[in-house]
Design a protein around this motif. Structure first.
Motif, PDB file in Angstrom:
ATOM      1  N   UNK A   1     -32.361  66.587  99.204  1.00  0.00           N
ATOM      2  CA  UNK A   1     -33.509  65.597  99.710  1.00  0.00           C
ATOM      3  C   UNK A   1     -33.306  64.164 100.343  1.00  0.00           C
ATOM      4  N   UNK A   2     -32.173  64.169 100.462  1.00  0.00           N
ATOM      5  CA  UNK A   2     -31.427  63.091 100.657  1.00  0.00           C
ATOM      6  C   UNK A   2     -30.124  63.923 102.339  1.00  0.00           C
ATOM      7  N   UNK A   3     -31.003  65.016 102.336  1.00  0.00           N
ATOM      8  CA  UNK A   3     -29.841  64.809 103.968  1.00  0.00           C
ATOM      9  C   UNK A   3     -28.564  64.666 103.081  1.00  0.00           C
ATOM     10  N   UNK A   4     -27.689  64.888 102.197  1.00  0.00           N
ATOM     11  CA  UNK A   4     -26.267  64.978 102.965  1.00  0.00           C
ATOM     12  C   UNK A   4     -25.959  66.410 102.239  1.00  0.00           C
ATOM     13  N   UNK A   5     -24.803  66.344 102.916  1.00  0.00           N
ATOM     14  CA  UNK A   5     -24.497  68.173 102.809  1.00  0.00           C
ATOM     15  C   UNK A   5     -23.033  67.717 102.405  1.00  0.00           C
ATOM     16  N   UNK A   6     -22.363  66.415 102.009  1.00  0.00           N
ATOM     17  CA  UNK A   6     -21.051  66.329 101.362  1.00  0.00           C
ATOM     18  C   UNK A   6     -21.858  66.507 100.103  1.00  0.00           C
ATOM     19  N   UNK A   7     -22.794  65.710  99.636  1.00  0.00           N
ATOM     20  CA  UNK A   7     -23.513  65.367  98.265  1.00  0.00           C
ATOM     21  C   UNK A   7     -23.831  67.070  97.558  1.00  0.00           C
ATOM     22  N   UNK A   8     -24.245  67.828  98.798  1.00  0.00           N
ATOM     23  CA  UNK A   8     -24.545  68.933  97.793  1.00  0.00           C
ATOM     24  C   UNK A   8     -23.231  69.684  97.771  1.00  0.00           C
ATOM     25  N   UNK A   9     -22.416  69.479  99.101  1.00  0.00           N
ATOM     26  CA  UNK A   9     -21.076  70.566  98.622  1.00  0.00           C
ATOM     27  C   UNK A   9     -20.263  70.290  96.883  1.00  0.00           C
ATOM     28  N   UNK A  10     -20.197  68.429  97.260  1.00  0.00           N
ATOM     29  CA  UNK A  10     -20.076  67.508  95.288  1.00  0.00           C
ATOM     30  C   UNK A  10     -20.434  68.280  94.320  1.00  0.00           C
ATOM     31  N   UNK A  11     -22.101  68.609  94.256  1.00  0.00           N
ATOM     32  CA  UNK A  11     -22.763  68.968  93.434  1.00  0.00           C
ATOM     33  C   UNK A  11     -22.205  70.418  93.178  1.00  0.00           C
ATOM     34  N   UNK A  12     -22.463  71.081  93.884  1.00  0.00           N
ATOM     35  CA  UNK A  12     -21.922  72.966  94.014  1.00  0.00           C
ATOM     36  C   UNK A  12     -20.444  72.922  93.130  1.00  0.00           C
ATOM     37  N   UNK A  13     -19.740  72.418  93.742  1.00  0.00           N
ATOM     38  CA  UNK A  13     -18.607  72.324  93.060  1.00  0.00           C
ATOM     39  C   UNK A  13     -18.203  71.618  91.894  1.00  0.00           C
ATOM     40  N   UNK A  14     -19.069  70.695  91.408  1.00  0.00           N
ATOM     41  CA  UNK A  14     -19.835  70.523  89.861  1.00  0.00           C
ATOM     42  C   UNK A  14     -20.110  71.304  88.924  1.00  0.00           C
ATOM     43  N   UNK A  15     -21.330  72.482  89.383  1.00  0.00           N
ATOM     44  CA  UNK A  15     -21.291  72.814  88.590  1.00  0.00           C
ATOM     45  C   UNK A  15     -21.021  74.255  88.231  1.00  0.00           C
ATOM     46  N   UNK A  16     -20.104  74.721  89.104  1.00  0.00           N
ATOM     47  CA  UNK A  16     -18.853  75.810  89.635  1.00  0.00           C
ATOM     48  C   UNK A  16     -17.740  75.185  88.405  1.00  0.00           C
ATOM     49  N   UNK A  17     -17.875  73.693  88.167  1.00  0.00           N
ATOM     50  CA  UNK A  17     -16.007  73.521  87.343  1.00  0.00           C
ATOM     51  C   UNK A  17     -17.125  74.034  86.196  1.00  0.00           C
ATOM     52  N   UNK A  18     -18.353  73.451  85.866  1.00  0.00           N
ATOM     53  CA  UNK A  18     -19.006  73.926  84.015  1.00  0.00           C
ATOM     54  C   UNK A  18     -19.099  74.829  83.672  1.00  0.00           C
ATOM     55  N   UNK A  19     -19.240  75.821  84.606  1.00  0.00           N
ATOM     56  CA  UNK A  19     -19.484  77.762  84.776  1.00  0.00           C
ATOM     57  C   UNK A  19     -17.980  77.890  84.794  1.00  0.00           C
ATOM     58  N   UNK A  20     -16.712  77.668  85.062  1.00  0.00           N
ATOM     59  CA  UNK A  20     -15.660  77.783  84.713  1.00  0.00           C
ATOM     60  C   UNK A  20     -15.341  77.864  83.451  1.00  0.00           C
ATOM     61  N   UNK A  21     -15.852  76.058  83.130  1.00  0.00           N
ATOM     62  CA  UNK A  21     -15.312  75.780  80.859  1.00  0.00           C
ATOM     63  C   UNK A  21     -15.724  76.551  80.306  1.00  0.00           C
ATOM     64  N   UNK A  22     -16.974  77.290  80.718  1.00  0.00           N
ATOM     65  CA  UNK A  22     -17.690  77.635  79.453  1.00  0.00           C
ATOM     66  C   UNK A  22     -17.560  79.389  79.811  1.00  0.00           C
ATOM     67  N   UNK A  23     -16.798  79.407  80.593  1.00  0.00           N
ATOM     68  CA  UNK A  23     -16.207  80.936  81.119  1.00  0.00           C
ATOM     69  C   UNK A  23     -17.161  82.341  81.496  1.00  0.00           C
ATOM     70  N   UNK A  24     -17.642  81.562  82.775  1.00  0.00           N
ATOM     71  CA  UNK A  24     -19.433  82.112  83.163  1.00  0.00           C
ATOM     72  C   UNK A  24     -18.285  82.510  84.893  1.00  0.00           C
ATOM     73  N   UNK A  25     -17.200  83.113  84.785  1.00  0.00           N
ATOM     74  CA  UNK A  25     -16.541  83.512  86.524  1.00  0.00           C
ATOM     75  C   UNK A  25     -17.094  83.421  87.014  1.00  0.00           C
ATOM     76  N   UNK A  26     -18.037  84.878  87.202  1.00  0.00           N
ATOM     77  CA  UNK A  26     -19.440  85.128  88.188  1.00  0.00           C
ATOM     78  C   UNK A  26     -19.684  83.852  89.097  1.00  0.00           C
ATOM     79  N   UNK A  27     -20.319  82.899  88.312  1.00  0.00           N
ATOM     80  CA  UNK A  27     -21.004  81.746  88.899  1.00  0.00           C
ATOM     81  C   UNK A  27     -20.135  80.755  89.078  1.00  0.00           C
ATOM     82  N   UNK A  28     -19.364  80.778  88.802  1.00  0.00           N
ATOM     83  CA  UNK A  28     -18.089  79.157  88.904  1.00  0.00           C
ATOM     84  C   UNK A  28     -18.097  80.001  90.441  1.00  0.00           C
TER      85      UNK A  28
END
Length: 189
Positions: A117-144
């Protein structure tokens, strides 16, 4: 053998770089709390204060969630989606620290919506990386791996070296943990 040592030293270097670059500061949070208690700031200044409090508070994760929720509410009322994004990232990372991974993912997906909504691609990338970090921590490699790749793709387009380095390092770590050494080494290089 030399390649393994090279990857190992790169791993240590990135760990030291990012652990020192993104540290919380409780002293800063304590001094900001005195300003917060006065309840004199409004609008942009209040959002900035809440964001800094949320980023620096180390001792009281419930307080961090309180600041994040207040930031999200205020930013939403002012249609400031950059600060809505910031609030949800703080909230997601705090839930992650508490081991509440479902709540962390929920907040981080909302952060990516706010970034869009903010049209902020860097923030979007940071969100995806943070999401991937959580998936990694719970052992969901494919989503990570999926979300790391999304974050990496956006970061490459924007030429954002810090965000890109963080994504490549974390994705490399995920590949390494899953014994996909070729991809890990490629990311570490």
């Amino acid at each position: 053998m030399i390649i393994k040592f090279k990857a190992y030293y790169l791993l240590i270097g990135f760990f030291l770089l990012f652990s020192s670059a993104y540290t919380q500061d409780q002293k800063e949070a304590d001094s900001l709390f005195l300003i917060y208690q006065k309840n004199e700031l409004q609008g942009e200044a209040r959002m900035k204060l809440l964001n800094e409090l949320g980023l620096n508070e180390m001792n009281d994760l419930d307080a961090t969630l309180k600041y994040a929720n207040e930031l999200i509410t205020l930013a939403t009322s002012l249609n400031n989606y950059v600060y809505v994004f910031e609030g949800y990232v703080i909230k997601g990372n705090t839930y992650r620290q508490q081991g509440e991974f479902d709540k962390a993912l929920e907040a981080l997906f909302k952060s990516s919506d706010a970034a869009k909504k903010a049209k902020n691609l860097e923030a979007e990338a940071i969100s995806y990386i943070s999401i991937a970090d959580v998936y990694s921590e719970i052992g969901n490699s494919s989503n990570s791996e999926l979300y790391y790749e999304k974050g990496i793709e956006i970061s490459r387009k924007l030429d954002e070296p810090i965000t890109l380095a963080s994504a490549l390092f974390n994705a490399g770590d995920e590949y390494f943990n899953n014994q996909n050494y070729d991809k890990a080494l490629k990311n570490f290089e």
